[in-house]
Write a protein that holds these residues in place. Structure first.
Motif, PDB file in Angstrom:
ATOM      1  N   THR A  73      41.411 -67.263  21.635  1.00  0.00           N
ATOM      2  CA  THR A  73      41.726 -68.070  20.453  1.00  0.00           C
ATOM      3  C   THR A  73      42.243 -69.429  20.899  1.00  0.00           C
ATOM      4  O   THR A  73      42.650 -69.610  22.051  1.00  0.00           O
ATOM      5  N   VAL A  74      42.205 -70.373  19.969  1.00  0.00           N
ATOM      6  CA  VAL A  74      42.581 -71.742  20.309  1.00  0.00           C
ATOM      7  C   VAL A  74      43.499 -72.296  19.200  1.00  0.00           C
ATOM      8  O   VAL A  74      43.261 -72.044  18.024  1.00  0.00           O
ATOM      9  N   PRO A  75      44.559 -73.022  19.592  1.00  0.00           N
ATOM     10  CA  PRO A  75      45.422 -73.597  18.551  1.00  0.00           C
ATOM     11  C   PRO A  75      44.745 -74.785  17.873  1.00  0.00           C
ATOM     12  O   PRO A  75      44.071 -75.573  18.531  1.00  0.00           O
ATOM     13  N   THR A  76      44.889 -74.862  16.547  1.00  0.00           N
ATOM     14  CA  THR A  76      44.352 -76.006  15.793  1.00  0.00           C
ATOM     15  C   THR A  76      45.455 -76.523  14.874  1.00  0.00           C
ATOM     16  O   THR A  76      46.573 -76.001  14.909  1.00  0.00           O
ATOM     17  N   ASP A  77      45.103 -77.491  14.041  1.00  0.00           N
ATOM     18  CA  ASP A  77      46.096 -78.025  13.102  1.00  0.00           C
ATOM     19  C   ASP A  77      46.412 -77.035  11.988  1.00  0.00           C
ATOM     20  O   ASP A  77      47.328 -77.249  11.193  1.00  0.00           O
TER      21      ASP A  77
ATOM     22  N   ARG B 107      37.340 -80.409  18.764  1.00  0.00           N
ATOM     23  CA  ARG B 107      38.317 -81.138  17.931  1.00  0.00           C
ATOM     24  C   ARG B 107      38.864 -82.336  18.711  1.00  0.00           C
ATOM     25  O   ARG B 107      38.941 -82.312  19.936  1.00  0.00           O
ATOM     26  N   ARG B 108      39.126 -83.370  17.955  1.00  0.00           N
ATOM     27  CA  ARG B 108      39.612 -84.627  18.541  1.00  0.00           C
ATOM     28  C   ARG B 108      38.720 -85.111  19.671  1.00  0.00           C
ATOM     29  O   ARG B 108      39.201 -85.549  20.723  1.00  0.00           O
TER      30      ARG B 108
ATOM     31  N   ASN C   9      34.050 -85.583   2.170  1.00  0.00           N
ATOM     32  CA  ASN C   9      34.621 -84.609   1.220  1.00  0.00           C
ATOM     33  C   ASN C   9      35.957 -84.037   1.711  1.00  0.00           C
ATOM     34  O   ASN C   9      36.402 -82.992   1.229  1.00  0.00           O
ATOM     35  N   HIS C  10      36.536 -84.709   2.706  1.00  0.00           N
ATOM     36  CA  HIS C  10      37.879 -84.387   3.219  1.00  0.00           C
ATOM     37  C   HIS C  10      37.977 -82.994   3.818  1.00  0.00           C
ATOM     38  O   HIS C  10      39.025 -82.343   3.732  1.00  0.00           O
ATOM     39  N   ALA C  11      36.892 -82.503   4.405  1.00  0.00           N
ATOM     40  CA  ALA C  11      36.969 -81.221   5.107  1.00  0.00           C
ATOM     41  C   ALA C  11      37.659 -81.432   6.450  1.00  0.00           C
ATOM     42  O   ALA C  11      37.471 -82.447   7.113  1.00  0.00           O
ATOM     43  N   ALA C  12      38.490 -80.448   6.828  1.00  0.00           N
ATOM     44  CA  ALA C  12      39.174 -80.522   8.121  1.00  0.00           C
ATOM     45  C   ALA C  12      38.371 -79.792   9.193  1.00  0.00           C
ATOM     46  O   ALA C  12      38.617 -79.932  10.388  1.00  0.00           O
ATOM     47  N   LEU C  13      37.416 -78.976   8.754  1.00  0.00           N
ATOM     48  CA  LEU C  13      36.618 -78.169   9.693  1.00  0.00           C
ATOM     49  C   LEU C  13      35.238 -77.952   9.085  1.00  0.00           C
ATOM     50  O   LEU C  13      35.112 -77.706   7.887  1.00  0.00           O
ATOM     51  N   ILE C  14      34.212 -78.073   9.925  1.00  0.00           N
ATOM     52  CA  ILE C  14      32.874 -77.691   9.485  1.00  0.00           C
ATOM     53  C   ILE C  14      32.304 -76.686  10.484  1.00  0.00           C
ATOM     54  O   ILE C  14      32.477 -76.842  11.697  1.00  0.00           O
ATOM     55  N   VAL C  15      31.689 -75.646   9.955  1.00  0.00           N
ATOM     56  CA  VAL C  15      31.122 -74.595  10.814  1.00  0.00           C
ATOM     57  C   VAL C  15      29.614 -74.523  10.570  1.00  0.00           C
ATOM     58  O   VAL C  15      29.167 -74.499   9.419  1.00  0.00           O
TER      59      VAL C  15
ATOM     60  N   ALA D 275      31.737 -85.516  20.341  1.00  0.00           N
ATOM     61  CA  ALA D 275      32.360 -86.799  19.997  1.00  0.00           C
ATOM     62  C   ALA D 275      32.531 -86.948  18.481  1.00  0.00           C
ATOM     63  O   ALA D 275      33.450 -87.615  18.007  1.00  0.00           O
ATOM     64  N   ALA D 276      31.630 -86.302  17.739  1.00  0.00           N
ATOM     65  CA  ALA D 276      31.685 -86.401  16.274  1.00  0.00           C
ATOM     66  C   ALA D 276      32.864 -85.618  15.690  1.00  0.00           C
ATOM     67  O   ALA D 276      33.098 -85.643  14.482  1.00  0.00           O
ATOM     68  N   SER D 277      33.607 -84.889  16.560  1.00  0.00           N
ATOM     69  CA  SER D 277      34.727 -84.081  16.066  1.00  0.00           C
ATOM     70  C   SER D 277      36.042 -84.858  16.086  1.00  0.00           C
ATOM     71  O   SER D 277      37.116 -84.261  16.045  1.00  0.00           O
ATOM     72  N   GLN D 278      35.946 -86.180  16.144  1.00  0.00           N
ATOM     73  CA  GLN D 278      37.152 -87.009  16.226  1.00  0.00           C
ATOM     74  C   GLN D 278      38.069 -86.795  15.012  1.00  0.00           C
ATOM     75  O   GLN D 278      39.269 -86.585  15.179  1.00  0.00           O
ATOM     76  N   ASP D 279      37.479 -86.805  13.812  1.00  0.00           N
ATOM     77  CA  ASP D 279      38.292 -86.712  12.589  1.00  0.00           C
ATOM     78  C   ASP D 279      38.079 -85.423  11.819  1.00  0.00           C
ATOM     79  O   ASP D 279      38.534 -85.286  10.684  1.00  0.00           O
ATOM     80  N   ILE D 280      37.319 -84.522  12.394  1.00  0.00           N
ATOM     81  CA  ILE D 280      37.053 -83.239  11.732  1.00  0.00           C
ATOM     82  C   ILE D 280      36.732 -82.229  12.837  1.00  0.00           C
ATOM     83  O   ILE D 280      36.040 -82.562  13.789  1.00  0.00           O
ATOM     84  N   ASP D 281      37.260 -81.030  12.721  1.00  0.00           N
ATOM     85  CA  ASP D 281      36.913 -80.011  13.709  1.00  0.00           C
ATOM     86  C   ASP D 281      35.498 -79.509  13.438  1.00  0.00           C
ATOM     87  O   ASP D 281      35.094 -79.376  12.281  1.00  0.00           O
ATOM     88  N   VAL D 282      34.750 -79.258  14.522  1.00  0.00           N
ATOM     89  CA  VAL D 282      33.342 -78.883  14.375  1.00  0.00           C
ATOM     90  C   VAL D 282      33.055 -77.633  15.209  1.00  0.00           C
ATOM     91  O   VAL D 282      33.367 -77.585  16.400  1.00  0.00           O
TER      92      VAL D 282
END
Lengths: 283, 289
Positions: free
Chosen positions: B135-139, B102-103, B36-42, B74-81
């Motif tokens: 805090t942490v930098p993200t995309d 992430r990544r 569903n093209h999410a960039a982040l899942i919480v 490892a599952a955070s390769q294409d989506i931040d988790v």
């Protein structure tokens, strides 16, 4: 009841019923069951639980059981039947007169005196508990409890009798809240309007036996328990000190009914003391 | 940096003590969120273990190097988790931890600072507390983490906001309490008010993800949602239902909100520091008396 307290005890019926049906559904299925069994007395508490159970699990998964003793009021049975008709339930009727009478024939001859009403009432409650747990094994159905918060706090119930169950959806509802939700969910009027009775002997009513009415009990218990106002402070609000004392004493003396048996600690890790797991362990 | 970001809220019902079942559900929902093209899942607080772990703590605890944790990272390769579990440190202290992955790497780790140990809560009995808010930098700007009760202490969002957070993730296991006349639980109403005020005060997005389900009669209310820096709910998940839902964040809102209400700009950090030092000294003196 004081209006301010009645307002605090007034529930959002839809939200509460949603929680309670979700509770029954989830706790029953998590325990590995799909069916429940419960006693249906013709009173308001078990009627509400029956409606909740049907909403949660569907009528085909709810086994209600009527367990009259020969002195039980005919109206109770009639009221219970009305619930069954309304919910399309096929009840089981298991009379308990024979086993209870056989028990006291034996006990009375050993002790040489007839049993008191209290002992007989407790035995009936326990006979009903035995019946429900036996049907639980026959039908692979979990036993639902029907004790409300007012009864639990006052200790107005039989230990290992009506207080015994696997899960209890109404144990955090005061009597006035049971009435409100029962009305909202469609419990028949004849049940909503009659005086509450454990029906353990003829013409018994709860309020007569307790010595105060449920509205008063709810009003005082809410302030003691939920609002954490101590009895001395409550006395300054104008409540009768004898009544307050009676309620506070009942609550304290009956704490044992609300707890599993006390265990003597010997080892480094003891069931009930420092062996801490929820019952939902693994679910 | 893109202006529009889809985030997924994994409002799940963890199985108490069943880490492998919970892990599989996390992984399945991550895959779904990716499609569903999410960039982040919480995910919620202690989503991998369930909340009232009590003496299961010893069994469900994982170091960050544990294969279960590494699979999720490892599952955070294409989506931040963002996920949460019982973390065991090298010194064998146990924490309620949330990880921002992430990544395929652990980008940030937050150990719950405020452990409620009162009323129905008993966290201080089992867990050690965290010591920092970072805090942490993200995309999509800087992210901060706080876990459930952390949010009930004003210091947590305050420090994260001063640390530059554009987006604060709040994994929670918030129980439903105090049913009254209103159409939400008392605890839910409080949470909504709290997060709305924070979002507006600090000009920050809040992503609140609360679990559902019952543990021995205690009901966790769900009601996850995203609040914009203007205090608007972009999405609200239902109560009582396990669900994966989505919201689209427009990051340009942060810029406008902070221009219109420049609370952060005007914050007097040195004054706060001086006053805190004075209060601490005063308290030490008072305690000594």
């Amino acid at each position: 009841m004081k209006q301010a307290i009645e307002k605090k005890l007034h529930l959002n019926a839809k939200l509460t019923l949603d929680v309670l049906t979700a509770f029954v559904r989830e706790e029953v299925t998590k325990a590995g069951f799909s069916r429940i069994v419960m006693g249906l007395s013709g009173g308001i508490d078990s009627a509400l639980v029956a409606y909740l159970a049907v909403h949660a699990l569907g009528q085909e998964n709810v086994q209600v059981v009527m367990m009259p003793y020969k002195t039980s009021s005919a109206n109770s049975l009639k009221d219970a039947e009305e619930v069954c008709t309304d919910l399309n339930l096929k009840p089981l009727v298991v009379p308990i007169s024979a086993p209870v009478d056989a028990f006291f024939q034996n006990m009375d001859s050993i002790f040489g005196e007839p049993a008191s009403n209290l002992r007989r009432g407790n035995r009936m409650a326990r006979e009903r508990m035995c019946t429900l747990f036996d049907i639980s094994a026959i039908q692979n159905a979990l036993v639902l409890g029907t004790s409300n918060k007012t009864e639990l706090l006052l200790g107005y119930g039989t230990q290992f009798g009506d207080l015994a169950s696997a899960i209890n959806p109404i144990g955090d509802l005061y009597k006035i809240q049971v009435r409100q939700l029962s009305k909202a969910i469609g419990v028949p009027n004849s049940i909503l309007e009659k005086a509450p009775s454990a029906d353990l002997w003829e013409n018994q009513t709860d309020e007569q036996e307790l010595g105060f009415d449920y509205d008063t009990a709810d009003e005082i218990l809410y302030q003691l328990v939920d609002a954490r106002i101590n009895p001395d402070e409550l006395a300054t609000f104008g409540y009768d000190s004898k009544l307050l004392g009676l309620i506070v004493r009942r609550m304290r003396l009956n704490q044992y009914k609300r707890k599993p048996p006390v265990i003597a600690k010997i080892s480094s890790r003891t069931v009930g003391i420092d062996f801490r797991y929820l019952r939902d362990w693994g679910n | 940096m893109t202006d529009r970001v889809t985030v997924a809220l994994g409002q799940l019902r963890p199985r108490l003590g069943d880490v492998s079942a919970n892990l599989e559900q996390h992984l399945a929902w991550i895959e779904q969120a990716k499609t569903n093209h999410a960039a982040l899942i919480v995910f919620p607080e202690l989503g991998l273990t369930g909340y009232q772990v009590q003496d299961l703590t010893l069994d469900v605890a994982r170091t960050t190097k544990h294969p279960d944790i590494q699979r999720l990272v490892a599952a955070s390769q294409d989506i931040d988790v963002v996920f949460s579990f019982v973390e065991e440190s090298e010194q064998h202290l146990f924490y309620i931890t949330a990880i921002y992955a992430r990544r395929g790497q652990i980008a940030a780790k937050h150990r719950k600072v405020y452990l409620p140990t009162y009323g129905m809560f008993d966290e201080g009995r089992y867990f050690a507390c965290g010591e920092e808010f970072r805090t942490v930098p993200t995309d999509f700007g800087r992210s901060g983490l706080m876990i459930c009760e952390d949010a009930w202490h004003v210091s947590s969002p305050y420090l994260l906001a001063l640390g530059g957070a554009d987006l604060i993730c709040v994994p929670a296991s918030g129980p439903a309490r105090s049913v009254a006349e209103q159409d939400r639980f008392g605890s839910h109403v409080f949470w909504r008010d709290l997060l709305q005020v924070y979002a507006r005060l600090f000009g920050t997005y809040f992503i609140f993800v609360n679990r559902t389900g019952f543990e021995d009669g205690v009901n966790f209310f769900g009601g996850s949602g995203v609040i914009s820096p203007e205090g608007e709910w972009l999405v609200e998940a239902p109560e009582l239902t396990e669900t994966l839902c989505y919201a689209e964040l427009d990051l340009s809102v942060i810029r406008r909100a902070r221009y219109i209400t420049p609370i952060l700009r005007d914050e007097k950090k040195h004054l706060v520091l001086r006053e805190l030092e004075r209060l601490l000294e005063h308290r030490e003196r008072r305690d000594a008396e």
